[in-house]
Structure formats: structure tokens, C-alpha cells
Design a protein around this motif. Sequence first.
Motif, mmCIF file in Angstrom:
data_model
loop_
_atom_site.group_PDB
_atom_site.id
_atom_site.type_symbol
_atom_site.label_atom_id
_atom_site.label_comp_id
_atom_site.label_asym_id
_atom_site.label_seq_id
_atom_site.Cartn_x
_atom_site.Cartn_y
_atom_site.Cartn_z
ATOM 1 N N TYR A 295 -10.887 13.984 10.450
ATOM 2 C CA TYR A 295 -9.992 13.103 11.216
ATOM 3 C C TYR A 295 -8.823 12.633 10.365
ATOM 4 O O TYR A 295 -7.671 12.628 10.833
ATOM 5 C CB TYR A 295 -10.755 11.893 11.765
ATOM 6 C CG TYR A 295 -9.807 10.924 12.431
ATOM 7 C CD1 TYR A 295 -9.303 11.193 13.694
ATOM 8 C CD2 TYR A 295 -9.340 9.795 11.755
ATOM 9 C CE1 TYR A 295 -8.379 10.347 14.298
ATOM 10 C CE2 TYR A 295 -8.417 8.939 12.346
ATOM 11 C CZ TYR A 295 -7.936 9.216 13.615
ATOM 12 O OH TYR A 295 -7.004 8.396 14.192
ATOM 13 N N TYR A 296 -9.079 12.251 9.134
ATOM 14 C CA TYR A 296 -7.987 11.716 8.315
ATOM 15 C C TYR A 296 -6.988 12.810 7.929
ATOM 16 O O TYR A 296 -5.788 12.539 7.756
ATOM 17 C CB TYR A 296 -8.541 11.004 7.090
ATOM 18 C CG TYR A 296 -9.190 9.681 7.422
ATOM 19 C CD1 TYR A 296 -8.519 8.740 8.194
ATOM 20 C CD2 TYR A 296 -10.481 9.375 6.987
ATOM 21 C CE1 TYR A 296 -9.113 7.526 8.519
ATOM 22 C CE2 TYR A 296 -11.082 8.159 7.304
ATOM 23 C CZ TYR A 296 -10.394 7.240 8.070
ATOM 24 O OH TYR A 296 -10.978 6.039 8.396
ATOM 25 N N ALA A 300 -3.061 12.440 8.795
ATOM 26 C CA ALA A 300 -1.977 12.647 7.827
ATOM 27 C C ALA A 300 -0.882 13.514 8.447
ATOM 28 O O ALA A 300 0.319 13.254 8.265
ATOM 29 C CB ALA A 300 -2.523 13.289 6.555
ATOM 30 N N ARG A 301 -1.275 14.565 9.215
ATOM 31 C CA ARG A 301 -0.287 15.408 9.875
ATOM 32 C C ARG A 301 0.503 14.610 10.917
ATOM 33 O O ARG A 301 1.721 14.743 11.026
ATOM 34 C CB ARG A 301 -0.967 16.610 10.546
ATOM 35 C CG ARG A 301 -1.558 17.607 9.578
ATOM 36 C CD ARG A 301 -1.687 18.998 10.180
ATOM 37 N NE ARG A 301 -2.561 19.039 11.347
ATOM 38 C CZ ARG A 301 -3.884 19.183 11.289
ATOM 39 N NH1 ARG A 301 -4.487 19.279 10.099
ATOM 40 N NH2 ARG A 301 -4.606 19.234 12.384
ATOM 41 N N LYS A 307 -0.289 12.930 1.787
ATOM 42 C CA LYS A 307 -1.486 12.138 1.471
ATOM 43 C C LYS A 307 -1.391 10.796 2.182
ATOM 44 O O LYS A 307 -0.307 10.206 2.295
ATOM 45 C CB LYS A 307 -1.590 11.886 -0.040
ATOM 46 C CG LYS A 307 -1.957 13.100 -0.864
ATOM 47 C CD LYS A 307 -3.449 13.408 -0.787
ATOM 48 C CE LYS A 307 -3.830 14.523 -1.745
ATOM 49 N NZ LYS A 307 -5.288 14.817 -1.665
ATOM 50 N N LEU A 308 -2.519 10.325 2.646
ATOM 51 C CA LEU A 308 -2.588 8.978 3.215
ATOM 52 C C LEU A 308 -2.787 7.971 2.091
ATOM 53 O O LEU A 308 -3.501 8.241 1.127
ATOM 54 C CB LEU A 308 -3.762 8.862 4.185
ATOM 55 C CG LEU A 308 -3.705 9.686 5.472
ATOM 56 C CD1 LEU A 308 -5.024 9.522 6.233
ATOM 57 C CD2 LEU A 308 -2.543 9.268 6.358
ATOM 58 N N GLN A 309 -2.163 6.822 2.238
ATOM 59 C CA GLN A 309 -2.437 5.688 1.362
ATOM 60 C C GLN A 309 -3.445 4.775 2.085
ATOM 61 O O GLN A 309 -3.660 4.901 3.300
ATOM 62 C CB GLN A 309 -1.153 4.922 1.053
ATOM 63 C CG GLN A 309 -0.100 5.747 0.334
ATOM 64 C CD GLN A 309 -0.493 6.092 -1.093
ATOM 65 O OE1 GLN A 309 -1.341 5.430 -1.686
ATOM 66 N NE2 GLN A 309 0.119 7.135 -1.652
ATOM 67 N N VAL A 310 -4.030 3.856 1.360
ATOM 68 C CA VAL A 310 -5.041 2.991 1.984
ATOM 69 C C VAL A 310 -4.455 2.180 3.133
ATOM 70 O O VAL A 310 -5.160 1.830 4.080
ATOM 71 C CB VAL A 310 -5.711 2.063 0.955
ATOM 72 C CG1 VAL A 310 -6.524 2.863 -0.036
ATOM 73 C CG2 VAL A 310 -4.678 1.205 0.225
ATOM 74 N N TRP A 311 -3.149 1.899 3.069
ATOM 75 C CA TRP A 311 -2.543 1.121 4.149
ATOM 76 C C TRP A 311 -2.248 1.985 5.389
ATOM 77 O O TRP A 311 -1.762 1.477 6.392
ATOM 78 C CB TRP A 311 -1.277 0.424 3.676
ATOM 79 C CG TRP A 311 -0.232 1.303 3.045
ATOM 80 C CD1 TRP A 311 0.697 2.065 3.690
ATOM 81 C CD2 TRP A 311 -0.006 1.487 1.648
ATOM 82 N NE1 TRP A 311 1.489 2.720 2.793
ATOM 83 C CE2 TRP A 311 1.085 2.379 1.528
ATOM 84 C CE3 TRP A 311 -0.604 0.985 0.483
ATOM 85 C CZ2 TRP A 311 1.588 2.791 0.283
ATOM 86 C CZ3 TRP A 311 -0.113 1.386 -0.756
ATOM 87 C CH2 TRP A 311 0.967 2.278 -0.848
ATOM 88 N N PHE A 508 -6.802 11.172 1.134
ATOM 89 C CA PHE A 508 -6.311 9.890 0.614
ATOM 90 C C PHE A 508 -5.975 9.944 -0.866
ATOM 91 O O PHE A 508 -6.591 10.684 -1.645
ATOM 92 C CB PHE A 508 -7.380 8.800 0.798
ATOM 93 C CG PHE A 508 -7.431 8.223 2.176
ATOM 94 C CD1 PHE A 508 -6.678 7.113 2.518
ATOM 95 C CD2 PHE A 508 -8.232 8.792 3.149
ATOM 96 C CE1 PHE A 508 -6.726 6.574 3.794
ATOM 97 C CE2 PHE A 508 -8.293 8.264 4.429
ATOM 98 C CZ PHE A 508 -7.541 7.156 4.755
ATOM 99 N N GLU A 509 -4.976 9.119 -1.245
ATOM 100 C CA GLU A 509 -4.840 8.706 -2.628
ATOM 101 C C GLU A 509 -4.828 7.180 -2.633
ATOM 102 O O GLU A 509 -4.590 6.557 -1.595
ATOM 103 C CB GLU A 509 -3.590 9.293 -3.282
ATOM 104 C CG GLU A 509 -2.276 8.871 -2.678
ATOM 105 C CD GLU A 509 -1.098 9.555 -3.377
ATOM 106 O OE1 GLU A 509 -1.299 10.609 -4.003
ATOM 107 O OE2 GLU A 509 0.027 9.028 -3.267
ATOM 108 N N TYR A 510 -5.125 6.599 -3.784
ATOM 109 C CA TYR A 510 -5.439 5.173 -3.813
ATOM 110 C C TYR A 510 -4.489 4.415 -4.734
ATOM 111 O O TYR A 510 -4.315 4.770 -5.893
ATOM 112 C CB TYR A 510 -6.887 4.971 -4.271
ATOM 113 C CG TYR A 510 -7.862 5.683 -3.366
ATOM 114 C CD1 TYR A 510 -8.280 5.094 -2.182
ATOM 115 C CD2 TYR A 510 -8.311 6.957 -3.683
ATOM 116 C CE1 TYR A 510 -9.152 5.757 -1.328
ATOM 117 C CE2 TYR A 510 -9.178 7.629 -2.841
ATOM 118 C CZ TYR A 510 -9.595 7.020 -1.662
ATOM 119 O OH TYR A 510 -10.452 7.680 -0.811
#
Length: 607
Positions: A295-296, A300-301, A307-311, A508-510
Motif C-alpha cells: 500500500y505505501y 508514494a506513486r 520515498k515517503l517521509q513519516v509525515w 519510507f525514509e525517516y
Amino acid sequence: MRFDREIARDTTLTATKTDFGDLPDWDLTDLYPAPDAPELRADLKALEEKAASFAADYEGKLATLDAPAMLEAIRRYEAIDTLAGRIMSYAGLRYYQNTMDPARAKQMSDLQAQITDMTTPLVFFSLEFNRIPDDTYQAVFTAPDGPARYRPVFDRMRAMRPYQLSDELEKFLHDNSVVGAAAWNRLFDETMAGLEFDVDGETMQLEAVLTLLTDHDRAKREAAARALAEVFQKNVKLFARVHNTLAKEKAVEDKWRKMPSPQHGRHLSNHVEPEVVEALRNAVTAAYPRISHRYYALKARWLGLDKLQVWDRNAPLPTETPKTVGWDEAKATVLDAYAGFSPKLAELAEPFFNLGWIDAAVKPGKAPGAFAHPTVTTVHPYVMLNYLGKPRDVMTLAHELGHGVHQRLAAAQGELLASTPLTLAETASVFGEMLTFRKLLAETTDPAQKKALLAGKVEDMINTVVRQISFYDFEVRLHAARAEGELTPDDINAIWMDVARESLGPAFEYMPGYETFWSYVPHFVHSPFYVYAYAFGDGLVNALYAAYEAQPEGFQQKYFDMLAAGGSKHHKELLAPFGLDASDPAFWDKGLSMIEGFIDELEAMED
């Protein structure tokens, strides 16, 4: 059929004016008229007298009681439990309305200490009860004129027999509780309520900052996340001390009790077998790649990000129109969804809105989050929200009202039997959310809105199942690590990040600072290992809803019967009428397959 006095808005009730409408405040007078009410003083005096006379009449004699005498003893014990629960419910609810008010904090602390002292003479009851020989217990609890209906409560109590300490040690632990876990819980609550976050020059409290993480503006989400990280980092030593102390205190008590694992006590109190919880945990962690990771990557697409960030985790979709939901609309949405399932369900929920049973507005000092407090079975539950007009707040309302309805229905069981094990306590709440979601989905015709609604539901389910099981893993690892010695903040941070990477996946990256986000989760402090109950409840509801869709005829009555049973039946008995069995590993895959099916629908919308 009405379940309460005539439902009409009392003009004496207060509300808080907000941009989302007039949000109701609690009316706690059904518990006590005022903090200095003579009724409260009278109940404290009665509690002290009843506890002392109970101990004088029964200590050292439980094993000699015949069935009618045992029934009378249990009813007296239940009355004492109800009285103490009423007093502490009132003090606790007043405190959560404003945790920064010294007078409220003092009253709760003082009453907690008084009631602990008053009920110390009752500690003998469970200890002595567990020493009753099995043959005597069997005879008394199967006699037609005895306490047979209370047997589920005492079967659970007797499950603690292998872990019971001496009478003196049990009394010591009872007395010491007010300066042990309860004191650390209070320190955590007051510290968290007092935190202030600077978000782009605006000072905010925790709840409002967390809400910004779902804002359409990515810059606002990032600012909120960084503000959280900054404040959590400044306070991480204190939060690490709280967790170290509570984990060590639990380890000491577990060692004396010879508990096989830190989570075993939770399983006992939930009346669920460890292997059932392990099957749930294993099914969910095995599904991480098929659910959250997939899902993530999709999200992101949608957001156009490598990459998704935590926010970005709970960010709305770019095509989703920002929406503020007024209180009246939220109320109508949930009540209509409930009525669509059964008019009785809406009728049970309606008094919460009209009789001062909901405290909805965000206010200075108010505890963050949301809950439904059952108080005692002779009164009614109270729901707390921090309503900010977000679509997710509507789902929170549906969730907490589900708890409230469940608690109302179970109240007929009486104080000892009404309480539902945590594994089943989330059933009505998650089912209420599902009813609300399904109604909204059926009424949505615009493809973009439908996609946003479906994505929102998938995220809620991931937060309920994947995130809560990852929280459970975090706790298991934290307590195991604490057994090896004191944990530094960096040690706890590392455990949190390991679990985050496993559960959220490679999309994700953090940011620096995210490693401290474990510090604000209240369940780790208040209710160790509680969190798997959410995943248990979601999986159970997904299976229940599938049964409802497959065979709706007669489902409603079976559902109400299940809720009304409270804690009087084991989960196997409660699920049997629906043809479901949580001890079957395939049961959890059914629930997870519903989430996968929703993700399949979202992927199909990409074509």
C-alpha cells in the motif's frame, strides 16, 4: 423501546463553541453533583464500612460457604466494587477534562489513596478464593441456588492461582500501587498534557499537532512532524525513565509470580490463549509485504514521491478535496449508519449526544486522544473526543460510540460480568466504524472521492492491524531488552526504528527525530501489551462483517446477544453462533484478506 429517561437535550447542559459547531461537554452529575458533594462523602463512608464488614464476615471462611452464602458474598463484593468504581470514575473523568488543574489532580490522587486504603482488607478475597479446593468450588458453582452465573469471573480469577503470592505480599503490592505504576502513569499524563509544540510560530498542544499530520499541505505536515521530534527529543530522558521503571517494576512482580513471559498476565486477563495471540501476530507480520509495504508503495506513486517521509504516512490523497465536517453532520452520519444496521443500535447511541455523555472539544489541559469510559453498570458510559472536524474524527466518533453501545448492552450483566476482555472490547467499536465506512462508500459516486474514501479505510485498517502489532512487537522487544539491564534512550530508539522498518517497508525514509516517537504512545505506559487487542478486534470484525454480508438474516440479534454477554462468555462461545473460531490460524487470514481486497480495488483504479 427506550433504554433511558426520555431523550431530550437538557437546557442546563453546556457546550463549547467551535468552528465545527457547538460541541457537547460532559455532564457528570449522573455520577455526583459536584466535587464536594455530600453524596460523594457519604459514598466514601459507605465504602469504608462495607469493605470492613465484608472482611470481618468472610475472611478465613470462604471455603466453608455453601452455595447460597457464596452467592450473597459475591453480591456484596460486587456492590463494593460498584461503589469504588463510581467514585474513581467521577474523579478520573474530571481529571481528564483538565489534567493541568491542580485541584482535580489532587482530588483524584487523594481519592485513589483513600480507596486503596479502604479496599486493602478485601485483598484476601481473591487469594483465599483461589485456595478453595476444586471439588468444593465445582459443587458451589454448579448448585442451582448458588453463584453459577458468576463462574466465568471466578474461572478467570482461578487461572491466576499458579502466579499468586502470599497474602502479605499481595497486600503490600496493593498498598504500594499508588506510589508505583499509578504514580508513573500520572507523571506521564501530566507531562504529556503540558507539552507545547512550536509549529511555524504557533504554539500548539499534542492533539492539534498530531492532527496536522493528516493536513493536505505537505509543508504543514512536515512542520508538525519536526515539531513533535524536537519536543520528544528534549523530553526523551524522562520518557525513557518512565519506561525503564515501569518495565523493571513489571519484571520484578512477574519474577515473584513466576510468569512465563511479560505479556502472559495480559493474556490471562484477556482470557485468551497465548497461542491465539501468537497466531494473530504471526499472520500479521507475515502479511506486512502484502499489505503495508504494497500500500505505501502505491501511495508514494500517488504523491509523486520516490520515498515517503513519516509525515506522508497519513497524508490525504492529492485528488482528495479538503473537507471539514461539522458536528451535526458527523452526528447524523454515524447515527444514520448505525440505524441502517438496526434502529436499536442508533437508539442506544443517541443519548450520548443529548444527555451530556460526550465531551468533544479540544480544550487546554484536556487529555489527548479519545476513549469510552464505562464508569459503572448502575450509571452509563462517557465518551471523550478531541474533535477537530476531520473526516477521521467522524470515524473516531463511530468507534467510541461503538464502545459506548457495547458497554450499555453489557451493563445488564452487573459489575463483575459486564467488563469485556480486551480482545473482544474492540469488537463493537470497529464494527461501528465499518458500518459508517460502508454507508459512506455506498453513497459515493465520484471516482476520486471513492478512491480517497477507500484509501482512508485501508490506512485506518493498517493503523489498527499492522501498526498495533508492530507496537506489540516493540513492547515485547523492549521488555526483553530491559531484562538485560537499564535501557538508554538510544537503546529504546533503536528498537522503535527496527520495528518501524519491518512494518512500514522500503517505501519510507525517516527524518532525524522519528526514533523518539515511541515516547507519546500512552498504551505502553498505561496498559502494557494492550495494543494487540486492536488488531484482534479488527480481524474479528472483518470476519464478522463477511458473515453479515453472506447471511444477513438474523445477524443483528446474534450481534446484540454477543455484545450483551459482556465478559460472561469465552471468545469461542461468543463467535460460535457466527461459525467463527479465533483459535483457527486461517481465521486471521480471512480478516487480512479483506484489507488485501481493498488494496486490490485501489490498484485496479490505477488502470
